[in-house]
Scaffold this active site. Structure first.
Site, PDB file in Angstrom:
ATOM      1  N   CYS A   2      41.450  -3.464   3.060  1.00 23.54           N
ATOM      2  CA  CYS A   2      42.857  -3.092   2.980  1.00 23.54           C
ATOM      3  C   CYS A   2      43.183  -1.981   3.974  1.00 23.54           C
ATOM      4  CB  CYS A   2      43.279  -2.617   1.593  1.00 23.54           C
ATOM      5  SG  CYS A   2      42.951  -3.787   0.298  1.00 23.54           S
ATOM      6  N   ARG A  27      41.111  -4.853   8.659  1.00 26.17           N
ATOM      7  CA  ARG A  27      40.588  -4.363   7.376  1.00 26.17           C
ATOM      8  C   ARG A  27      40.887  -5.320   6.225  1.00 26.17           C
ATOM      9  NH1 ARG A  27      39.429   1.133   7.639  1.00 26.17           N
ATOM     10  NH2 ARG A  27      39.528   1.242   5.369  1.00 26.17           N
ATOM     11  N   TRP A  74      43.080  -7.093   1.382  1.00 32.20           N
ATOM     12  CA  TRP A  74      41.914  -7.949   1.195  1.00 32.20           C
ATOM     13  C   TRP A  74      41.748  -8.029  -0.315  1.00 32.20           C
ATOM     14  CZ3 TRP A  74      37.057  -7.742  -1.076  1.00 32.20           C
ATOM     15  CH2 TRP A  74      36.153  -8.743  -0.670  1.00 32.20           C
ATOM     16  N   ASN A 100      44.140   1.262  -1.671  1.00 27.52           N
ATOM     17  CA  ASN A 100      42.901   0.663  -1.161  1.00 27.52           C
ATOM     18  C   ASN A 100      41.782   1.169  -2.067  1.00 27.52           C
ATOM     19  OD1 ASN A 100      40.743  -0.232   0.346  1.00 27.52           O
ATOM     20  ND2 ASN A 100      41.009   1.262   1.989  1.00 27.52           N
ATOM     21  N   GLY A 101      40.969   0.267  -2.606  1.00 26.49           N
ATOM     22  CA  GLY A 101      39.894   0.673  -3.509  1.00 26.49           C
ATOM     23  C   GLY A 101      39.932  -0.158  -4.773  1.00 26.49           C
ATOM     24  N   GLU A 474      20.301 -12.109  12.650  1.00 25.42           N
ATOM     25  CA  GLU A 474      21.600 -11.676  13.174  1.00 25.42           C
ATOM     26  C   GLU A 474      22.321 -12.841  13.878  1.00 25.42           C
ATOM     27  OE1 GLU A 474      23.509  -9.351  12.656  1.00 25.42           O
ATOM     28  OE2 GLU A 474      24.805  -9.128  14.379  1.00 25.42           O
ATOM     29  N   LYS A 478      25.973 -14.140  12.731  1.00 19.94           N
ATOM     30  CA  LYS A 478      27.131 -14.214  13.651  1.00 19.94           C
ATOM     31  C   LYS A 478      27.746 -15.599  13.584  1.00 19.94           C
ATOM     32  CE  LYS A 478      27.815 -10.976  14.118  1.00 19.94           C
ATOM     33  NZ  LYS A 478      27.187  -9.745  13.775  1.00 19.94           N
ATOM     34  N   GLU A 481      29.524 -16.359  10.096  1.00 14.02           N
ATOM     35  CA  GLU A 481      30.728 -15.615   9.716  1.00 14.02           C
ATOM     36  C   GLU A 481      31.955 -15.966  10.558  1.00 14.02           C
ATOM     37  OE1 GLU A 481      30.698 -11.291   9.881  1.00 14.02           O
ATOM     38  OE2 GLU A 481      29.354 -11.325  11.587  1.00 14.02           O
ATOM     39  N   HIS A 497       6.783 -23.325   5.252  1.00  9.54           N
ATOM     40  CA  HIS A 497       6.669 -23.068   3.815  1.00  9.54           C
ATOM     41  C   HIS A 497       7.912 -23.530   3.064  1.00  9.54           C
ATOM     42  CE1 HIS A 497       2.951 -20.920   4.478  1.00  9.54           C
ATOM     43  NE2 HIS A 497       3.537 -20.305   5.503  1.00  9.54           N
ATOM     44  N   LYS A 596      36.738  -6.040   7.886  1.00 11.53           N
ATOM     45  CA  LYS A 596      35.839  -5.288   8.750  1.00 11.53           C
ATOM     46  C   LYS A 596      35.011  -4.251   7.980  1.00 11.53           C
ATOM     47  CE  LYS A 596      34.195  -3.901  12.723  1.00 11.53           C
ATOM     48  NZ  LYS A 596      33.122  -4.730  13.284  1.00 11.53           N
TER      49      LYS A 596
HETATM   50  O1  M6R Z   1      30.435  -0.837   8.822  1.00  7.86           O
HETATM   51  P1  M6R Z   1      29.065  -1.290   8.411  1.00  7.86           P
HETATM   52  O2  M6R Z   1      28.123  -1.365   9.542  1.00  7.86           O
HETATM   53  O3  M6R Z   1      28.509  -0.459   7.286  1.00  7.86           O
HETATM   54  O4  M6R Z   1      29.285  -2.744   7.856  1.00  7.86           O
HETATM   55  C1  M6R Z   1      28.239  -3.465   7.279  1.00  7.86           C
HETATM   56  C2  M6R Z   1      28.568  -4.934   7.175  1.00  7.86           C
HETATM   57  O5  M6R Z   1      29.680  -5.129   6.369  1.00  7.86           O
HETATM   58  C3  M6R Z   1      28.840  -5.560   8.557  1.00  7.86           C
HETATM   59  O6  M6R Z   1      27.762  -5.375   9.422  1.00  7.86           O
HETATM   60  C4  M6R Z   1      29.101  -7.071   8.414  1.00  7.86           C
HETATM   61  O7  M6R Z   1      27.960  -7.735   8.008  1.00  7.86           O
HETATM   62  C5  M6R Z   1      29.644  -7.626   9.725  1.00  7.86           C
HETATM   63  N1  M6R Z   1      30.773  -8.477   9.471  1.00  7.86           N
HETATM   64  C6  M6R Z   1      28.653  -8.441  10.474  1.00  7.86           C
HETATM   65  O8  M6R Z   1      29.154  -8.939  11.663  1.00  7.86           O
END
Ligand code: M6R
Length: 601
Positions: A2, A27, A74, A100-101, A474, A478, A481, A497, A596
């Site tokens: 948010c 956000r 969000w 927000n929260g 990673e 990527k 997501e 396995h 984010k």
């Molecule tokens: O701001 P942060 O690095 O603490 O965020 C952690 C994760 O939410 C963040 O890395 C998330 O997995 C990303 N969307 C990955 O691309």
């Protein structure tokens, strides 16, 4: 999670609020709303969907006024729709709140308020706030009413409140960031300083358990005990261009291509004549017995790489934990442990809580954080800022490579303190790293061609070994997501396995097989996939005749020291995910269901 924006001054509020929502949209983007005061009336417009829906809503053009608040959501409680969108107003439409929260005790508060006759319209937890403020707004200031309301609230909040008769914004924070921007006869409020940089560089970061009364003449901050707090005005070191897309189609692509500079900035001033300079104000750094690295998502992946780096170079045992697991598993932390919280945003709720837990248990804490002045940066005893610059695309790219670079510096720093010998060549390679990052980016056109062949696949496997196993994780993250394609990362030897059962002629496997200590092993793993007719995409840094038989497609990375290889190897995988999502025509900077910074548990 948010985004909140607020404005009070002499200019029309709407363009500032809408512009702010656009900057904060990363956000959260499932619904948005604005509220502006005009002639003792609150004018509210809310919409389901992205900020563009609000921007194009004809009702917006009818709104006038110089004081208002806005929100991009969000969803946590209640589906994304117009009713659940913020701002929430009370029944008489005299008070509006954006939040927000999470209000954890909202069920009991809602029951209590309903018994007293307050009527709820939405399914959100946030709505209790507006009714509580109304309940306490009797013969007192709006600020005092908000403070009284917050005394009953359990959970986290960054919030802003307005009343139809007051040209002021009340802001309060516990656990969700808020920053106040100071202008000439005007003031701004935002969840993130990036939304303010167009208007001012003078900012005040609200701290937890503080409430601010903001009007166009002055700002007054108190703690939740009602004591005045002196104003700590800071200067933003941020330029407007840093938060704009420029000629790039997406922020993600811009941020991928910024990596030669972002990696360079992480190194700047910290590496000289094969010595590492970090200003870590930690007591007794020599007596550290163990490090525990915590983070979430991509930051957890860099922690996994950090384990390889620190154990190999400094010879100190390292544990890696998901921040969300660490905080609840009653971890055995002792005095000589060093807990490192890794986070781009510095606001991730679980990582922040993990750092707090570590401090309570008596550990030293370091933050590896990108956003200056963020909660994790403030909470830790000491820190290494990444200096990657603002990362706006939801998929983390340049923050990841800067995190790994910072972990490399930490590993070398600890190695030096411990008297562990490091090959001189590694320092040379480290100095050369930004150049190699630039070189690897020149592979983009070829990566796009490979993406064109595979973007219709429904599943992918990513395999790597050793220090490049987290790079496989990673790469898979990527891809899933931003492209919504199912992808899994594994250590290559784990394939047999279980996961190998998934392999057939439709399953592409991406192998990270740049020349390192496990190279021959990974070639064997490749043969196992080929024997089952799997398609192979090989990320390589050397031409090997064996690969021309095994790999269906090849992507080139750069030759560098094995310890640095995760940085250069992750970049073609970022590009691969990007091009696949782009070929699928997806909204890359705002992937579905994500936000984010995850400021809730
Ligand atoms: O701001 P942060 O690095 O603490 O965020 C952690 C994760 O939410 C963040 O890395 C998330 O997995 C990303 N969307 C990955 O691309």
């Amino acid at each position: 999670m948010c985004g909140i924006i607020g404005y009070v001054g002499n200019n029309a509020a709407i363009p500032i609020l809408i512009g702010g929502l656009e900057s904060l949209e990363y956000r959260g983007y499932d619904s948005a709303g604005v509220c502006v005061l005009n002639k003792s009336e609150l004018q509210v417009v809310k919409n389901k969907g992205k900020v563009i829906e609000i921007k194009n809503d004809k009702r917006i053009n009818l709104i006038e006024g110089v004081c208002g608040i806005a929100h991009t959501r969000w969803a946590t409680h209640g589906e994304p729709n117009e009713i659940n969108a913020h701002p929430h107003t009370n029944s008489s439409n005299s008070i509006a709140v954006v939040h927000n929260g999470i209000i954890e005790n909202y069920h009991s508060l809602k029951r209590l308020l309903e018994k007293e006759g307050y009527i709820f319209r939405s399914e959100t937890d946030s709505e209790v706030l507006v009714h509580l403020v109304e309940k306490f707004y009797r013969n007192c200031s709006l600020g005092s009413a908000v403070l009284e309301a917050l005394r009953l609230v359990e959970g986290t909040f960054g919030l802003a409140v307005v009343h139809k008769n007051k040209n002021e914004i009340i802001a309060a924070r516990r656990g969700s960031p808020l920053v106040i921007g100071l202008g000439d006869n005007e003031a701004f409020l935002a969840s993130d300083a990036t939304a303010l940089v167009k208007y001012t560089k003078r900012v005040i970061y609200l701290k937890d358990n503080e409430i601010a009364i903001i009007n166009n003449k002055e700002i007054h901050i108190k703690n939740f005990d009602g004591e005045n707090v002196s104003l700590n005005v800071e200067n933003l070191k941020l330029e407007v261009e840093q938060i704009e897309k420029g000629s790039y189609k997406h922020f993600m692509l811009k941020e991928i291509f910024e990596q030669p500079d972002s990696v360079k900035r992480t190194l700047t001033g910290r590496l000289k004549n094969s010595r590492i300079k970090l200003s870590l104000n930690l007591q007794d750094i020599r007596s550290i017995q163990r490090l525990i690295l915590v983070g979430c998502g991509t930051s957890w992946h860099s922690a996994l790489i950090g384990k390889y780096l620190i154990e190999n170079m400094a010879k100190i045992p390292v544990e890696v934990d998901y921040a969300s697991e660490f905080r609840y598993r009653r971890p055995l932390v002792v005095r000589n442990d060093l807990v490192v919280g890794i986070s781009q945003s510095g606001e991730t709720a679980d990582t922040l809580a993990a750092v707090r837990e570590a401090k309570l248990l008596g550990a030293n804490t370091i933050g590896l954080v990108n956003v200056v002045g963020s909660s994790i940066a403030r909470e830790c005893d000491s820190g290494i800022y990444l200096h990657a610059g603002p990362e706006i695309g939801v998929a983390s790219t340049k923050a990841f490579t800067s995190q790994v670079t910072a972990l490399l510096l930490l590993a070398l720093y600890l190695a030096e303190i411990r008297g562990e010998k490091i090959e001189e060549n590694l320092f040379r390679e480290l100095e050369n790293l930004p150049k190699q990052v630039k070189e690897v980016l020149s592979e983009a056109d070829n990566v796009r061609k490979v993406a064109e062949k595979y973007y219709k696949s429904s599943n992918f496997i990513f395999l790597g070994r050793g220090i490049n196993y987290p790079v496989a994780l990673e790469g898979a993250l990527k891809l899933k997501e931003i492209s919504y394609i199912h992808a899994e990362g594994y250590p290559a030897a784990e394939m047999k396995h279980g996961p190998i059962a998934l392999v057939d002629e439709n399953m592409p496997t991406v192998f990270i097989c740049t020349k390192d200590s496990t190279y021959d092993k990974i070639i064997s793993n490749m043969q196992e996939i080929k024997a089952r007719k799997g398609k192979i995409i090989a990320l390589v840094n050397e031409i090997d005749p064996r690969l021309s038989v095994l790999a269906d497609d090849v992507i080139f990375s750069q030759k560098t020291d094995e310890f640095l290889s995760p940085i250069v190897n992750s970049i073609p995988l970022q590009l691969f995910a990007y091009f696949i999502a782009d070929l699928k025509g997806l909204d890359i900077d705002k992937p579905r269901n994500l936000a984010k910074s995850v400021t809730i548990e």
